[in-house]
Design a protein around this motif. Structure first.
Motif, PDB file in Angstrom:
ATOM      1  N   LEU A 231      17.667  91.962  35.643  1.00 42.76           N
ATOM      2  CA  LEU A 231      16.614  91.003  35.348  1.00 42.76           C
ATOM      3  C   LEU A 231      15.315  91.678  34.928  1.00 42.76           C
ATOM      4  O   LEU A 231      14.790  91.443  33.862  1.00 42.76           O
ATOM      5  CB  LEU A 231      16.367  90.111  36.570  1.00 42.76           C
ATOM      6  CG  LEU A 231      17.601  89.331  37.030  1.00 42.76           C
ATOM      7  CD1 LEU A 231      17.240  88.456  38.206  1.00 42.76           C
ATOM      8  CD2 LEU A 231      18.132  88.469  35.896  1.00 42.76           C
ATOM      9  N   SER A 232      14.762  92.533  35.786  1.00 45.81           N
ATOM     10  CA  SER A 232      13.489  93.209  35.550  1.00 45.81           C
ATOM     11  C   SER A 232      12.460  92.315  34.878  1.00 45.81           C
ATOM     12  O   SER A 232      11.916  92.641  33.852  1.00 45.81           O
ATOM     13  CB  SER A 232      13.663  94.448  34.696  1.00 45.81           C
ATOM     14  OG  SER A 232      14.910  94.677  34.251  1.00 45.81           O
ATOM     15  N   GLY A 233      12.205  91.138  35.461  1.00 41.44           N
ATOM     16  CA  GLY A 233      11.163  90.251  34.970  1.00 41.44           C
ATOM     17  C   GLY A 233      11.527  89.477  33.721  1.00 41.44           C
ATOM     18  O   GLY A 233      10.658  88.926  33.065  1.00 41.44           O
ATOM     19  N   LYS A 234      12.832  89.431  33.369  1.00 44.56           N
ATOM     20  CA  LYS A 234      13.238  88.785  32.125  1.00 44.56           C
ATOM     21  C   LYS A 234      13.956  87.464  32.374  1.00 44.56           C
ATOM     22  O   LYS A 234      14.729  87.017  31.538  1.00 44.56           O
ATOM     23  CB  LYS A 234      14.155  89.718  31.335  1.00 44.56           C
ATOM     24  CG  LYS A 234      13.518  91.047  30.962  1.00 44.56           C
ATOM     25  CD  LYS A 234      14.464  91.900  30.140  1.00 44.56           C
ATOM     26  CE  LYS A 234      15.658  92.342  30.945  1.00 44.56           C
ATOM     27  NZ  LYS A 234      16.538  93.276  30.232  1.00 44.56           N
ATOM     28  N   SER A 235      13.707  86.816  33.503  1.00 39.55           N
ATOM     29  CA  SER A 235      14.478  85.632  33.859  1.00 39.55           C
ATOM     30  C   SER A 235      14.364  84.533  32.814  1.00 39.55           C
ATOM     31  O   SER A 235      15.367  83.961  32.390  1.00 39.55           O
ATOM     32  CB  SER A 235      14.056  85.103  35.235  1.00 39.55           C
ATOM     33  OG  SER A 235      12.684  84.789  35.249  1.00 39.55           O
ATOM     34  N   ALA A 236      13.151  84.220  32.356  1.00 39.06           N
ATOM     35  CA  ALA A 236      12.983  83.141  31.383  1.00 39.06           C
ATOM     36  C   ALA A 236      13.704  83.468  30.081  1.00 39.06           C
ATOM     37  O   ALA A 236      14.361  82.601  29.475  1.00 39.06           O
ATOM     38  CB  ALA A 236      11.499  82.897  31.128  1.00 39.06           C
ATOM     39  N   ALA A 237      13.623  84.724  29.626  1.00 33.14           N
ATOM     40  CA  ALA A 237      14.270  85.109  28.371  1.00 33.14           C
ATOM     41  C   ALA A 237      15.789  85.014  28.478  1.00 33.14           C
ATOM     42  O   ALA A 237      16.469  84.578  27.543  1.00 33.14           O
ATOM     43  CB  ALA A 237      13.862  86.527  27.995  1.00 33.14           C
ATOM     44  N   LEU A 238      16.342  85.417  29.625  1.00 34.35           N
ATOM     45  CA  LEU A 238      17.789  85.361  29.799  1.00 34.35           C
ATOM     46  C   LEU A 238      18.293  83.924  29.847  1.00 34.35           C
ATOM     47  O   LEU A 238      19.326  83.599  29.257  1.00 34.35           O
ATOM     48  CB  LEU A 238      18.180  86.111  31.072  1.00 34.35           C
ATOM     49  CG  LEU A 238      18.035  87.631  31.013  1.00 34.35           C
ATOM     50  CD1 LEU A 238      18.226  88.241  32.388  1.00 34.35           C
ATOM     51  CD2 LEU A 238      19.031  88.225  30.029  1.00 34.35           C
ATOM     52  N   VAL A 239      17.562  83.058  30.548  1.00 35.34           N
ATOM     53  CA  VAL A 239      17.976  81.660  30.591  1.00 35.34           C
ATOM     54  C   VAL A 239      17.846  81.030  29.203  1.00 35.34           C
ATOM     55  O   VAL A 239      18.706  80.256  28.773  1.00 35.34           O
ATOM     56  CB  VAL A 239      17.152  80.868  31.625  1.00 35.34           C
ATOM     57  CG1 VAL A 239      17.549  79.403  31.613  1.00 35.34           C
ATOM     58  CG2 VAL A 239      17.354  81.429  33.016  1.00 35.34           C
ATOM     59  N   ARG A 240      16.775  81.352  28.486  1.00 31.75           N
ATOM     60  CA  ARG A 240      16.605  80.810  27.132  1.00 31.75           C
ATOM     61  C   ARG A 240      17.794  81.201  26.248  1.00 31.75           C
ATOM     62  O   ARG A 240      18.303  80.387  25.478  1.00 31.75           O
ATOM     63  CB  ARG A 240      15.306  81.324  26.526  1.00 31.75           C
ATOM     64  CG  ARG A 240      15.082  80.845  25.087  1.00 31.75           C
ATOM     65  CD  ARG A 240      13.817  81.419  24.498  1.00 31.75           C
ATOM     66  NE  ARG A 240      12.654  80.893  25.170  1.00 31.75           N
ATOM     67  CZ  ARG A 240      12.117  79.700  24.915  1.00 31.75           C
ATOM     68  NH1 ARG A 240      12.675  78.905  24.021  1.00 31.75           N
ATOM     69  NH2 ARG A 240      11.049  79.298  25.559  1.00 31.75           N
ATOM     70  N   ARG A 241      18.256  82.448  26.379  1.00 31.82           N
ATOM     71  CA  ARG A 241      19.405  82.888  25.587  1.00 31.82           C
ATOM     72  C   ARG A 241      20.642  82.054  25.911  1.00 31.82           C
ATOM     73  O   ARG A 241      21.376  81.628  25.007  1.00 31.82           O
ATOM     74  CB  ARG A 241      19.683  84.363  25.874  1.00 31.82           C
ATOM     75  CG  ARG A 241      20.812  84.957  25.043  1.00 31.82           C
ATOM     76  CD  ARG A 241      21.271  86.275  25.630  1.00 31.82           C
ATOM     77  NE  ARG A 241      21.924  86.069  26.925  1.00 31.82           N
ATOM     78  CZ  ARG A 241      22.253  87.067  27.751  1.00 31.82           C
ATOM     79  NH1 ARG A 241      21.971  88.311  27.430  1.00 31.82           N
ATOM     80  NH2 ARG A 241      22.848  86.803  28.898  1.00 31.82           N
TER      81      ARG A 241
END
Length: 203
Positions: free
Chosen positions: A127-137
């Motif tokens: 994750l390293s702070g990328k939760s919103a980007a991963l869910v958006r993908r």
């Protein structure tokens, strides 16, 4: 079932029985000293004759013997901007809740026509702070028509998963009890095993 309302109800019941609830007081360490358990926090040390570690995915790092029995994953959830009744009805007809066994994703439309989307659990290191980007993908892959939709809210929640997917419920050390490893079923199982522990049925 509404998980937040369940948590608030359990908290109110515990408070009524005399429990002292200290939110925003993260435990950073557990040790034995002076015949008691010592729980270290940022604001001081709490002592106890008996200790229950029951945070499931949020309790990693307190007791190595317990940590060795489960892997900590992070579940990601996001809520989009309101989509409007027409688009919301187009992507999920009939207000159904959907869970995909292949991806581990789950989603539904809320009463104000947002898409509430849960992404399959991942290792925290990914994750390293990328939760919103991963869910958006994941949203884009599932619903291409929502490629440009705005995400208004996103959050992560720890999930503790055991190798055999069975809960880890036992007395890990004398006077130290561990309840967890619910593998995604903590809302259902945690209150049940908490009651068993209170009745003295966990050894």
């Amino acid at each position: 079932l509404h998980p937040l309302n369940l948590a608030l109800g359990l908290a109110a019941a515990a408070h009524a029985e005399g429990a002292l609830l200290c939110d925003r007081t993260a435990a950073t360490g557990v040790a034995r000293g002076g015949g008691r358990w010592l729980v270290t926090t940022a604001r001081g040390v709490i002592t106890a004759h008996r200790l229950v570690i029951a945070g499931d995915g949020q309790r990693y790092g307190l007791e190595p013997k317990v940590d060795a029995r489960a892997v900590m994953l992070d579940g990601l959830v996001a809520a989009t901007e309101p989509l409007g009744a027409d688009l919301a009805g187009e992507i999920i007809a009939g207000s159904h809740a959907v869970a995909e066994s292949r991806t581990g994703n789950y989603f539904r439309v809320t009463s104000d026509h947002r898409l509430l989307f849960g992404s399959g659990a991942r290792h925290a290191a990914e994750l390293s702070g990328k939760s919103a980007a991963l869910v958006r993908r994941d949203i884009r892959e599932t619903f291409p028509q929502l490629r440009d939709v705005r995400i208004d809210y996103s959050w992560g929640s720890g999930v503790s998963v055991t190798r055999n997917r069975l809960p880890y419920v036992r007395q890990a050390r004398p006077g130290l009890y561990a309840l967890g490893g619910y593998s995604g079923w903590s809302t259902v199982l945690a209150p049940y095993f908490g009651r068993l522990l209170a009745r003295g049925s966990v050894v």
